[in-house]
Design a protein around this motif. Structure first.
Motif, short mmCIF file in Angstrom:
data_model
loop_
_atom_site.label_atom_id
_atom_site.label_comp_id
_atom_site.label_asym_id
_atom_site.label_seq_id
_atom_site.Cartn_x
_atom_site.Cartn_y
_atom_site.Cartn_z
N PHE A 3 0.82 -1.21 0.00
CA PHE A 3 0.00 0.00 0.00
C PHE A 3 0.85 1.27 0.00
O PHE A 3 0.59 2.22 -0.74
N HIS A 4 1.90 1.27 0.86
CA HIS A 4 2.63 2.52 1.10
C HIS A 4 3.85 2.69 0.19
O HIS A 4 4.18 3.81 -0.19
N HIS A 5 4.54 1.60 -0.10
CA HIS A 5 5.83 1.75 -0.77
C HIS A 5 6.24 0.40 -1.35
O HIS A 5 7.06 -0.32 -0.75
N PRO A 6 5.69 0.01 -2.50
CA PRO A 6 6.00 -1.30 -3.06
C PRO A 6 7.52 -1.53 -3.15
O PRO A 6 8.24 -0.68 -3.70
N THR A 7 7.94 -2.66 -2.58
CA THR A 7 9.36 -2.94 -2.41
C THR A 7 9.57 -4.43 -2.63
O THR A 7 8.75 -5.23 -2.16
N PRO A 8 10.62 -4.85 -3.32
CA PRO A 8 10.89 -6.29 -3.41
C PRO A 8 11.00 -6.91 -2.01
O PRO A 8 11.67 -6.35 -1.14
N ALA A 9 10.31 -8.03 -1.84
CA ALA A 9 10.29 -8.66 -0.51
C ALA A 9 10.41 -10.18 -0.65
O ALA A 9 10.09 -10.74 -1.71
N ALA A 10 10.88 -10.80 0.39
CA ALA A 10 10.98 -12.26 0.44
C ALA A 10 10.93 -12.68 1.90
O ALA A 10 11.01 -11.84 2.79
N CYS A 11 10.78 -13.99 2.11
CA CYS A 11 10.69 -14.42 3.50
C CYS A 11 11.49 -15.69 3.75
O CYS A 11 11.74 -16.47 2.84
N VAL A 12 11.86 -15.82 5.02
CA VAL A 12 12.35 -17.08 5.55
C VAL A 12 11.31 -17.48 6.59
O VAL A 12 11.26 -16.88 7.67
N ALA A 13 10.44 -18.41 6.20
CA ALA A 13 9.30 -18.79 7.05
C ALA A 13 8.87 -20.18 6.64
O ALA A 13 9.40 -20.74 5.67
N VAL A 14 7.92 -20.73 7.35
CA VAL A 14 7.46 -22.09 7.03
C VAL A 14 6.64 -22.04 5.73
O VAL A 14 5.75 -21.20 5.57
N GLU A 15 6.98 -22.95 4.82
CA GLU A 15 6.38 -22.93 3.48
C GLU A 15 5.04 -23.69 3.48
O GLU A 15 4.90 -24.73 2.83
N ASP A 16 4.08 -23.19 4.24
CA ASP A 16 2.72 -23.73 4.23
C ASP A 16 2.69 -25.24 4.50
O ASP A 16 2.10 -26.01 3.74
N GLU A 17 3.34 -25.62 5.58
CA GLU A 17 3.40 -27.03 5.97
C GLU A 17 2.90 -27.20 7.40
O GLU A 17 2.88 -26.25 8.19
N TYR A 18 2.57 -28.46 7.77
CA TYR A 18 2.31 -28.81 9.16
C TYR A 18 3.65 -29.06 9.86
O TYR A 18 4.66 -29.36 9.22
N GLY A 19 3.62 -29.01 11.19
CA GLY A 19 4.83 -29.28 11.96
C GLY A 19 5.14 -30.75 12.08
O GLY A 19 4.39 -31.61 11.60
N GLU A 20 6.27 -31.06 12.69
CA GLU A 20 6.64 -32.45 12.96
C GLU A 20 7.55 -32.49 14.19
O GLU A 20 7.93 -31.45 14.73
N VAL A 21 7.91 -33.69 14.61
CA VAL A 21 8.64 -33.84 15.86
C VAL A 21 10.16 -33.78 15.63
O VAL A 21 10.65 -34.12 14.55
N GLY A 22 10.87 -33.36 16.66
CA GLY A 22 12.33 -33.37 16.58
C GLY A 22 12.95 -32.29 17.44
O GLY A 22 12.23 -31.43 17.97
N PRO A 23 14.28 -32.31 17.59
CA PRO A 23 14.94 -31.22 18.32
C PRO A 23 14.80 -29.91 17.54
O PRO A 23 14.66 -29.92 16.31
N GLN A 24 14.84 -28.81 18.27
CA GLN A 24 14.57 -27.52 17.62
C GLN A 24 15.57 -27.22 16.50
O GLN A 24 15.20 -26.67 15.46
N ASP A 25 16.87 -27.57 16.71
CA ASP A 25 17.84 -27.24 15.66
C ASP A 25 17.55 -28.04 14.39
O ASP A 25 17.65 -27.53 13.28
N TYR A 26 17.13 -29.31 14.56
CA TYR A 26 16.72 -30.09 13.39
C TYR A 26 15.52 -29.43 12.70
O TYR A 26 15.48 -29.30 11.47
N LEU A 27 14.54 -29.01 13.50
CA LEU A 27 13.32 -28.44 12.92
C LEU A 27 13.60 -27.12 12.21
O LEU A 27 13.00 -26.82 11.18
N GLN A 28 14.53 -26.34 12.75
CA GLN A 28 14.87 -25.08 12.07
C GLN A 28 15.50 -25.38 10.70
O GLN A 28 15.24 -24.68 9.73
#
Lengths: 284, 320
Positions: free
Chosen positions: B274-299
């Protein structure tokens, strides 16, 4: 305030008339469940609740949460007759911008103690308010009206378990057992078996009365005063649509859109009933 | 002003201890504060206090929907309720109750949802909320925080309970990197610039702040100068701080421990569009469910590491 049974009967009829006139003004609404609970509202607002219509948020007041929020028209009629706002206001039911929505809203209507309508949610809210009053040291009582269809939900049973565990004896749950929900008979859709046995098992001081009899409802609510250390439940054996024979006899009477001449007929029946009644004018 | 003491080392205190201690301090200093929990007091160190003060720290049992409703009722009675449970139960399990019995009905409550996203680790996918922020963002006027370190938590909770509306804090229970010095002041809705840069802006919250700061250091060795903002308030978003940085750098990367749909990345993109169109990207979960494991593995598994940020940043600046 009155313990005069004739005055309470007349008040119940006036509440029915108010609910029907509000629904008449809009042309449709929750007829059956507003009528079934009218006698209980008459007892509460006529004889029981310590409230001040001039100071609706007085913290020490008794509270009433109608968790079956679709009985709004009956609640609004009771509040108008009690003097919270002019009677004519309730005729704006469900009009754009109204303070009288189909389901009760504490932010809009003076005297409505809690917002309800999403079935089941009013139970936890009422239990939280009853607990809050106790923790604040207030001598306030909470009257929670729930529907029988509403008890299909799981949340009320969480709330009841917690209320009994907390020994909330300032809470009285009034179950409007009018036997029907939107699609039909409660017993056919998801048979709850005995509400009284369930409430007893949950640890409530439990009574079952004829819920369209102001005498029986009044006596049952008064009897709760004598029992300490447990929350109270009163199963109100009622008729959905009570007070208007044609509505009682209509199978699908949850939400109705009666023809204008039909609802005018119902209003006239109630006016005639009231005119023939003793008890004088209800004095809030 | 927040004083930044980040050197990559871990916070000496666990969130678990600080969450419980902060709640108890509020209960002891303000008789109107009341705390309800759904059988998870032991996970944040409040159970002993509950045993001594059962009327101030109330255990509802495993009944999150009822807990949110009772919290709403307590608010109507004049209390300032704090409700705690794990993130998935504080959001999707009890969403309708938070939305209606608290928000719509005008009952102000503060909800703490612990173990956000991959922090749920060994409790696995059933307990792993990648959508809690998306849900709370859809509640009108809600306030949403994703907490960076213990100093921030103990400073912001007392502010939050005084704010109107529905307030939601997502916070882990283990140790994050230490970022802020004792005595730092924080303002809800005001982001913090942790590092100055000119080539791109990395906007992070929660556990991703540490990853973003490490990534910025790696990028600087490659001659890419990243600005890093701690956007700990997801709603209301600090649009002014975002635009100030985006106009300077011309590229925005959002790093969050959440589904890319509906969270901080979405909020940032909505504001930029709305205010200032800018190239953007993310580092986030790609529309998936979670799973089990240690946090470093999950990251690693869900792409929430400094290496992922570096990679995405390199690609992003080519789009400027």
């Amino acid at each position: 305030m009155t313990n005069n049974v004739n005055a309470l009967k007349k008040l119940a009829a006036q509440i029915r008339l108010g609910a029907m006139e509000a629904i008449q003004a809009r042309g449709f609404g929750h007829v059956g469940g507003s009528l079934s609970v009218a006698d209980t509202l008459a007892v509460l607002y006529g004889a029981i609740l310590r409230v001040d219509p001039n100071n609706p948020k007085w913290p020490e007041r008794d509270k009433m949460v109608c968790s079956k929020g679709h009985a709004g028209p009956a609640v609004y009629a009771a509040l108008a007759l009690k003097g919270y706002f002019p009677y004519e206001d309730i005729l704006t039911l469900n009009q754009p911008g109204t303070n009288f929505p189909s389901h009760c809203d504490r932010k809009k209507t003076p005297g409505v103690d809690m917002t309800t309508g999403s079935l089941g949610q009013g139970t936890s809210l009422a239990v939280g308010m009853a607990l809050g009053d106790r923790l604040k040291g207030r001598d306030s009582r909470m009257y929670l009206i729930v529907g029988d269809g509403e008890l299909n939900e799981g949340q009320p049973w969480e709330a009841f378990m917690f209320a009994a565990a907390q020994k909330l004896d300032n809470l009285t749950v009034l179950i409007d057992w009018n036997k029907k929900q939107l699609d039909g008979f409660v017993a056919d859709i998801n048979d709850p078996q005995s509400f009284a046995a369930k409430m007893e098992a949950f640890g409530f001081h439990t009574q079952q009365v004829k819920g369209n009899s102001v005498e029986e409802v009044l006596r049952a609510i008064q009897a709760c005063e004598e029992v300490k250390g447990r929350p109270h439940a009163i199963v109100l054996d009622t008729i959905k649509g009570a007070g208007i024979k044609e509505v009682e006899d209509t199978f699908s009477n949850h939400s109705m859109t009666p023809k204008p001449e039909v609802i005018q007929g119902w209003v006239q029946i109630l006016r005639d009933q009231i005119a023939a009644m003793d008890g004088g004018v209800f004095d809030a | 002003m927040p004083k930044i003491v980040y050197d990559g080392s871990l916070d000496p205190r666990t969130f678990k201890d600080v969450i419980g201690q902060t709640i108890i301090r509020l209960l002891e200093s303000d008789p109107d504060v009341i705390y309800v929990d759904a059988d998870l007091m032991s996970t944040i160190g409040t159970y002993k206090y509950h045993q001594e003060h059962p009327d101030r720290a109330i255990n509802m049992g495993v009944s999150e929907a009822n807990m949110m409703g009772v919290a709403g009722g307590l608010a109507a009675s004049g209390f300032k309720p704090i409700a705690h449970t794990f993130g998935p139960f504080a959001s999707r399990r009890s969403f309708d109750q938070v939305f209606l019995s608290a928000g719509y009905a005008g009952n102000d409550i503060t909800v703490i949802g612990t173990d956000p996203g991959v922090c749920a680790a060994f409790n696995g996918g059933t307990h792993m909320p990648f959508e809690d922020v998306a849900l709370y963002r859809a509640i009108p006027t809600a306030t949403i925080l994703d907490i960076t370190d213990t100093v921030m938590f103990k400073t912001l909770l007392p502010q939050l309970i005084e704010r109107p509306g529905v307030k939601y804090i997502r916070v882990g229970r283990k140790q994050n990197a230490k970022v802020y010095d004792e005595g730092s002041a924080f303002e809800v809705g005001k982001s913090i610039r942790l590092r100055e840069g000119s080539d791109l802006t990395i906007i992070a919250c929660g556990i991703m702040v540490h990853e973003a700061l490490q990534a910025a250091r790696i990028l600087s060795e490659q001659g890419i100068h990243a600005e890093v903002l701690d956007m700990f308030t997801i709603k209301p978003l600090d649009v002014e701080g975002l635009l100030h940085s985006a106009k300077k750098t011309g590229a925005v990367l959002v790093a969050e421990n959440h589904n890319k749909i509906g969270g901080l990345y979405a909020a940032v993109c909505e504001a930029l569009a709305f205010h200032h169109p800018t190239p953007a990207a993310c580092v986030a979960v790609e529309d998936e469910y979670g799973e089990v494991g240690p946090q470093d593995y999950l990251q690693q598994r869900f792409g929430l590491t400094k290496e992922h940020i570096v990679q995405v940043a390199q690609d992003l600046i080519k789009r400027k």
